[in-house]
Design a protein around this motif. Structure first.
Motif, PDB file in Angstrom:
ATOM      1  N   PHE A  50      32.100  34.196  39.875  1.00  6.11           N
ATOM      2  CA  PHE A  50      31.796  34.622  38.496  1.00  6.11           C
ATOM      3  C   PHE A  50      31.205  36.030  38.502  1.00  6.11           C
ATOM      4  CE2 PHE A  50      28.093  34.952  35.583  1.00  6.11           C
ATOM      5  CZ  PHE A  50      28.806  35.251  34.428  1.00  6.11           C
ATOM      6  N   LEU A  51      30.207  36.246  39.356  1.00  9.38           N
ATOM      7  CA  LEU A  51      29.517  37.541  39.344  1.00  9.38           C
ATOM      8  C   LEU A  51      30.411  38.676  39.832  1.00  9.38           C
ATOM      9  CD1 LEU A  51      25.806  37.268  40.463  1.00  9.38           C
ATOM     10  CD2 LEU A  51      26.753  37.968  38.285  1.00  9.38           C
ATOM     11  N   PHE A  52      31.125  38.435  40.907  1.00  9.74           N
ATOM     12  CA  PHE A  52      31.972  39.517  41.431  1.00  9.74           C
ATOM     13  C   PHE A  52      33.081  39.876  40.428  1.00  9.74           C
ATOM     14  CE2 PHE A  52      31.169  39.032  46.330  1.00  9.74           C
ATOM     15  CZ  PHE A  52      29.825  39.277  46.114  1.00  9.74           C
ATOM     16  N   ALA A  53      33.689  38.866  39.829  1.00 10.38           N
ATOM     17  CA  ALA A  53      34.755  39.155  38.852  1.00 10.38           C
ATOM     18  C   ALA A  53      34.159  39.896  37.650  1.00 10.38           C
ATOM     19  CB  ALA A  53      35.439  37.864  38.415  1.00 10.38           C
ATOM     20  N   ALA A  54      33.009  39.430  37.188  1.00  6.22           N
ATOM     21  CA  ALA A  54      32.381  40.080  36.023  1.00  6.22           C
ATOM     22  C   ALA A  54      31.944  41.498  36.375  1.00  6.22           C
ATOM     23  CB  ALA A  54      31.188  39.241  35.546  1.00  6.22           C
ATOM     24  N   MET A  55      31.451  41.703  37.594  1.00  6.30           N
ATOM     25  CA  MET A  55      31.040  43.052  38.014  1.00  6.30           C
ATOM     26  C   MET A  55      32.251  43.993  38.056  1.00  6.30           C
ATOM     27  SD  MET A  55      28.370  42.177  41.129  1.00  6.30           S
ATOM     28  CE  MET A  55      28.230  43.850  41.747  1.00  6.30           C
ATOM     29  N   ARG A  56      33.348  43.521  38.616  1.00  4.22           N
ATOM     30  CA  ARG A  56      34.539  44.390  38.713  1.00  4.22           C
ATOM     31  C   ARG A  56      35.037  44.779  37.317  1.00  4.22           C
ATOM     32  NH1 ARG A  56      38.020  42.253  44.026  1.00  4.22           N
ATOM     33  NH2 ARG A  56      36.210  42.249  45.394  1.00  4.22           N
ATOM     34  N   LYS A  57      35.028  43.821  36.411  1.00  4.84           N
ATOM     35  CA  LYS A  57      35.523  44.125  35.056  1.00  4.84           C
ATOM     36  C   LYS A  57      34.564  45.044  34.308  1.00  4.84           C
ATOM     37  CE  LYS A  57      38.108  39.899  34.869  1.00  4.84           C
ATOM     38  NZ  LYS A  57      38.446  38.688  34.158  1.00  4.84           N
ATOM     39  N   PHE A  58      33.280  44.845  34.542  1.00  5.59           N
ATOM     40  CA  PHE A  58      32.305  45.705  33.877  1.00  5.59           C
ATOM     41  C   PHE A  58      32.443  47.139  34.386  1.00  5.59           C
ATOM     42  CE2 PHE A  58      27.996  47.499  33.262  1.00  5.59           C
ATOM     43  CZ  PHE A  58      27.859  47.274  31.901  1.00  5.59           C
ATOM     44  N   ALA A  59      32.628  47.290  35.707  1.00  7.53           N
ATOM     45  CA  ALA A  59      32.799  48.633  36.291  1.00  7.53           C
ATOM     46  C   ALA A  59      34.034  49.303  35.683  1.00  7.53           C
ATOM     47  CB  ALA A  59      32.933  48.531  37.806  1.00  7.53           C
ATOM     48  N   ALA A  60      35.101  48.539  35.531  1.00  7.89           N
ATOM     49  CA  ALA A  60      36.336  49.101  34.962  1.00  7.89           C
ATOM     50  C   ALA A  60      36.088  49.555  33.523  1.00  7.89           C
ATOM     51  CB  ALA A  60      37.453  48.062  35.020  1.00  7.89           C
ATOM     52  N   ARG A  61      35.308  48.783  32.789  1.00  7.11           N
ATOM     53  CA  ARG A  61      34.994  49.159  31.390  1.00  7.11           C
ATOM     54  C   ARG A  61      34.193  50.447  31.327  1.00  7.11           C
ATOM     55  NH1 ARG A  61      34.445  45.435  26.406  1.00  7.11           N
ATOM     56  NH2 ARG A  61      33.842  47.427  25.553  1.00  7.11           N
ATOM     57  N   LEU A  62      33.228  50.556  32.235  1.00  2.00           N
ATOM     58  CA  LEU A  62      32.416  51.781  32.255  1.00  2.00           C
ATOM     59  C   LEU A  62      33.306  52.985  32.552  1.00  2.00           C
ATOM     60  CD1 LEU A  62      29.143  50.756  34.179  1.00  2.00           C
ATOM     61  CD2 LEU A  62      29.433  51.027  31.717  1.00  2.00           C
ATOM     62  N   GLU A  63      34.235  52.813  33.481  1.00  4.62           N
ATOM     63  CA  GLU A  63      35.146  53.931  33.819  1.00  4.62           C
ATOM     64  C   GLU A  63      36.004  54.309  32.616  1.00  4.62           C
ATOM     65  OE1 GLU A  63      35.755  54.021  38.612  1.00  4.62           O
ATOM     66  OE2 GLU A  63      36.848  52.493  37.513  1.00  4.62           O
ATOM     67  N   GLU A  64      36.504  53.288  31.939  1.00  4.84           N
ATOM     68  CA  GLU A  64      37.299  53.552  30.727  1.00  4.84           C
ATOM     69  C   GLU A  64      36.474  54.333  29.707  1.00  4.84           C
ATOM     70  OE1 GLU A  64      39.643  49.408  30.910  1.00  4.84           O
ATOM     71  OE2 GLU A  64      38.611  49.833  29.014  1.00  4.84           O
ATOM     72  N   ASP A  65      35.182  54.063  29.738  1.00  6.48           N
ATOM     73  CA  ASP A  65      34.280  54.678  28.782  1.00  6.48           C
ATOM     74  C   ASP A  65      33.828  56.076  29.238  1.00  6.48           C
ATOM     75  OD1 ASP A  65      32.932  54.479  26.388  1.00  6.48           O
ATOM     76  OD2 ASP A  65      31.086  53.764  27.344  1.00  6.48           O
ATOM     77  N   GLY A  66      34.348  56.533  30.362  1.00  2.00           N
ATOM     78  CA  GLY A  66      34.058  57.891  30.804  1.00  2.00           C
ATOM     79  C   GLY A  66      33.006  58.038  31.896  1.00  2.00           C
ATOM     80  N   TRP A  67      32.468  56.907  32.387  1.00  2.00           N
ATOM     81  CA  TRP A  67      31.457  56.993  33.452  1.00  2.00           C
ATOM     82  C   TRP A  67      32.130  57.210  34.800  1.00  2.00           C
ATOM     83  CZ3 TRP A  67      26.241  57.024  32.727  1.00  2.00           C
ATOM     84  CH2 TRP A  67      25.747  56.547  31.503  1.00  2.00           C
ATOM     85  N   ARG A  68      31.422  57.895  35.717  1.00  2.00           N
ATOM     86  CA  ARG A  68      31.838  57.912  37.119  1.00  2.00           C
ATOM     87  C   ARG A  68      31.177  56.707  37.780  1.00  2.00           C
ATOM     88  NH1 ARG A  68      30.448  61.780  41.071  1.00  2.00           N
ATOM     89  NH2 ARG A  68      28.497  62.190  39.992  1.00  2.00           N
ATOM     90  N   VAL A  69      31.980  55.840  38.390  1.00  2.00           N
ATOM     91  CA  VAL A  69      31.413  54.629  38.982  1.00  2.00           C
ATOM     92  C   VAL A  69      31.786  54.552  40.465  1.00  2.00           C
ATOM     93  CG1 VAL A  69      31.303  52.099  38.867  1.00  2.00           C
ATOM     94  CG2 VAL A  69      31.668  53.408  36.767  1.00  2.00           C
ATOM     95  N   ALA A  70      30.770  54.372  41.313  1.00  4.38           N
ATOM     96  CA  ALA A  70      31.032  54.100  42.737  1.00  4.38           C
ATOM     97  C   ALA A  70      30.888  52.598  42.903  1.00  4.38           C
ATOM     98  CB  ALA A  70      30.015  54.832  43.596  1.00  4.38           C
TER      99      ALA A  70
END
Ligand code: FAD
Ligand code: DLZ
Ligand code: SF4
Length: 508
Positions: A50-70
């Motif tokens: 649950f956490l890993f899947a939610a983390m990956r999707k959240f990171a993708a959303r932040l990137e879509e929103d213009g953030w640089r994510v490592a």
């Protein structure tokens, strides 16, 4: 100069304080799947997935929103295996010296971040109604902390379920109308189930390979892993289950794992839902006449009252809290908690659904598994590690005060004014477990006597010095003293024999 912005697995909220304080065009968001977090207790595979899947999707959303994510995946060869390790690695690569952190939910991690050779700017986690400082102010000078009084202040402060300065409907608490046992009902909806998408499927394969031996079934995996799904799960609960939530809050049924519960704690605790929106949704449903006051109030109390109170206690009491053992209980956690055979039907069901779904509702946690551990005198630390591992919603800030405090009385009475213990009669009244059990709930002694009955008196007797003067327990001691002396001896001897069998690893 560039700053790092840490987003932990349970901080998946777009309005997170660290994100608010950062500069999108300059700073680097750091998110990492790390061995240290995944293994400090043997987490249920469903919880990790649950956490890993939610983390990956959240990171993708932040990137879509213009953030640089490592974003570091667990199987990345460069993964250092810890949150501080990942921050240091990225700090070096970016030439960063400062990290923005929203206060983590565990002392362990707070201390690990403090020890890093980077400047850590820790921000208040404002996803809660009550800050640590506000709670400390409330607690100051009080002889004891009681949730009910804290809750009333929170109601006044937030205006939730208030009519002017009076509680809606005239009462603060409608528990008097609640706590009814439930009957089988084929038409109960249960929680929404979600089909895993490609991201989740990829995570499921990883978790199967790396954590497949942990206690708990990974499949079928049905949790939502993004905000949209979590919102749907909330709406489904408000519509189908909330109207009956209050009335059947404490009920347990063999054939229904979820009854009228919300099953939103994994989403709330990971940040996919905020407590504010959850309480507002319940209040709106009440205002629209779709939900009775006893349910709306009972539900809001769990979140605005209990959840906030529990968090306040965790941070007020300090890092040693989880190690407390006020009753000096020293027995090893019985193997039945990890799925070994037991003849106790209630325990078998509570542990069974914990294994399949990483979920049990509050009364199963408190009055079945928790009650048994306390009556049997199990080491609170081991009980705490078990709860922290096996539930999809478990993080120390919320799990420890519930386990060490409410369920094991190991904090000596900070969370509760008396221990939550009962004989089999309570379980029989609130469930349909006893009819199908090897043991007989009405038997107080003898081969088939319900273990809760024997151990209940054993607990009260061995802690008489501490509890006898407690007005809420005096009646029980009077009942015990009225019992025939020979019968009392038999009860205690049989309880001792049961505890010996338990310690020897025999099937109980
Ligand atoms: P519902 O019964 O539908 O309640 C609605 C919401 O109220 C929950 O989602 C939760 O956010 C909140 N809530 C209710 N009771 C509590 C409480 N006592 N403390 C904090 N929040 C509460 N809850 C966790 O979120 N994480 C834990 O690790 C956890 N460990 C627990 C350990 C023990 C020994 C006990 C007795 C309780 C524990 N709880 C924990 C509290 C409670 O059991 C769960 O919050 C609840 O079962 C979650 O299921 P639900 O969403 O269906 O809740
Ligand atoms: C529970 C958990 C797990 C299993 N894995 C991670 C992880 O790999 N990365 C991460 O950032 N967070 C994880 N978490 C949640 C953390 O343990 C949680 O943020 C802290 O315990 C503080 O509440
Ligand atoms: Fe549990 Fe006792 Fe009832 Fe069996 S008889 S289900 S052990 S309470």
């Amino acid at each position: 100069m560039v700053k790092l912005v840490l987003v932990l697995g349970d901080q998946l909220t777009e309005t997170l304080a660290a994100l608010q304080a950062a500069e999108k065009s300059r700073d680097l968001v750091v998110m990492a799947e790390v061995a240290d977090e995944a293994a400090y207790v043997p987490h249920h595979p469903k919880k990790i997935a649950f956490l890993f899947a939610a983390m990956r999707k959240f990171a993708a959303r932040l990137e879509e929103d213009g953030w640089r994510v490592a974003y570091t995946r667990l199987d990345d060869p460069q993964n250092t295996g810890s949150i501080p390790g990942e921050l240091l690695r990225h700090a070096q690569a970016e030439g960063a010296k400062r990290v923005l952190v929203t206060q983590p939910g565990e002392w362990r991690l707070i201390q690990a971040l403090d020890d890093m050779p980077l400047q850590v700017d820790t921000l208040n986690d404002d996803r809660f109604f009550c800050s640590g400082r506000r709670f400390a102010d409330w607690a100051k000078g009080r002889k004891s902390l009681r949730m009910e009084y804290f809750y009333r202040e929170m109601r006044r402060e937030t205006g939730l379920l208030m009519e002017g300065d009076k509680p809606a409907g005239g009462k603060w608490n409608y528990d008097h109308d609640n706590r009814k046992p439930a009957r089988d009902d084929l038409f109960r909806e249960g929680p929404l189930h979600f089909t895993p998408d490609a991201t989740t499927e990829e995570v499921l394969k990883l978790v199967e390979a790396r954590f497949g031996d942990n206690f708990g079934d990974l499949h079928p995996f049905w949790l939502a892993t993004d905000r949209k799904g979590a919102r749907q799960a909330l709406a489904h609960f408000i519509r189908h289950a909330l109207p009956q939530f209050g009335t059947y809050q404490d009920a347990m049924l063999q054939g229904d794992k979820f009854l009228y519960h919300a099953i939103i704690s994994p989403y709330l605790n990971a940040g996919l839902l905020t407590p504010q929106e959850v309480c507002a949704a319940a209040e709106d449903a009440w205002k629209a006449g779709r939900v009775p006051i006893n349910s709306a109030e009972g539900f809001i109390r769990q979140i605005l009252g209990w959840r906030e109170f529990i968090r306040g206690v965790y941070f007020l009491e300090g890092p040693d809290y989880s190690r407390r053992n006020a009753l000096n209980h020293q027995r090893k956690l019985p193997a039945m908690y990890w799925g070994a055979k037991t003849r106790m039907n209630c325990m078998s069901h509570a542990v069974g659904q914990t294994r399949t779904d990483a979920y049990a509702h509050h009364i199963q946690r408190l009055m079945v598994t928790g009650n048994f551990a306390q009556l049997a005198g199990v080491r609170p630390w081991e009980v705490h590690e078990w709860y922290l591992a096996v539930y999809a919603d478990a993080y120390e800030w919320v799990e420890a005060p519930n386990t060490i405090g409410m369920s094991q009385f190991a904090d000596g009475g900070v969370v509760g004014s008396k221990p939550y213990v009962s004989s089999g009669a309570y379980i029989d009244r609130m469930s349909d477990y006893c009819g199908a059990c090897h043991y007989r709930v009405k038997d107080k002694t003898g081969e088939r006597a319900c273990p809760f009955n024997l151990l209940y008196w054993h607990f009260l007797t061995r802690h008489r010095d501490r509890f006898e003067a407690n007005p809420r327990m005096a009646q029980m001691y009077r009942s015990w003293d009225r019992m025939d002396a020979t019968r009392r001896e038999t009860v205690l001897a049989e309880a001792e024999a049961l505890l010996t069998r338990l310690s020897d690893g025999q099937v109980i």
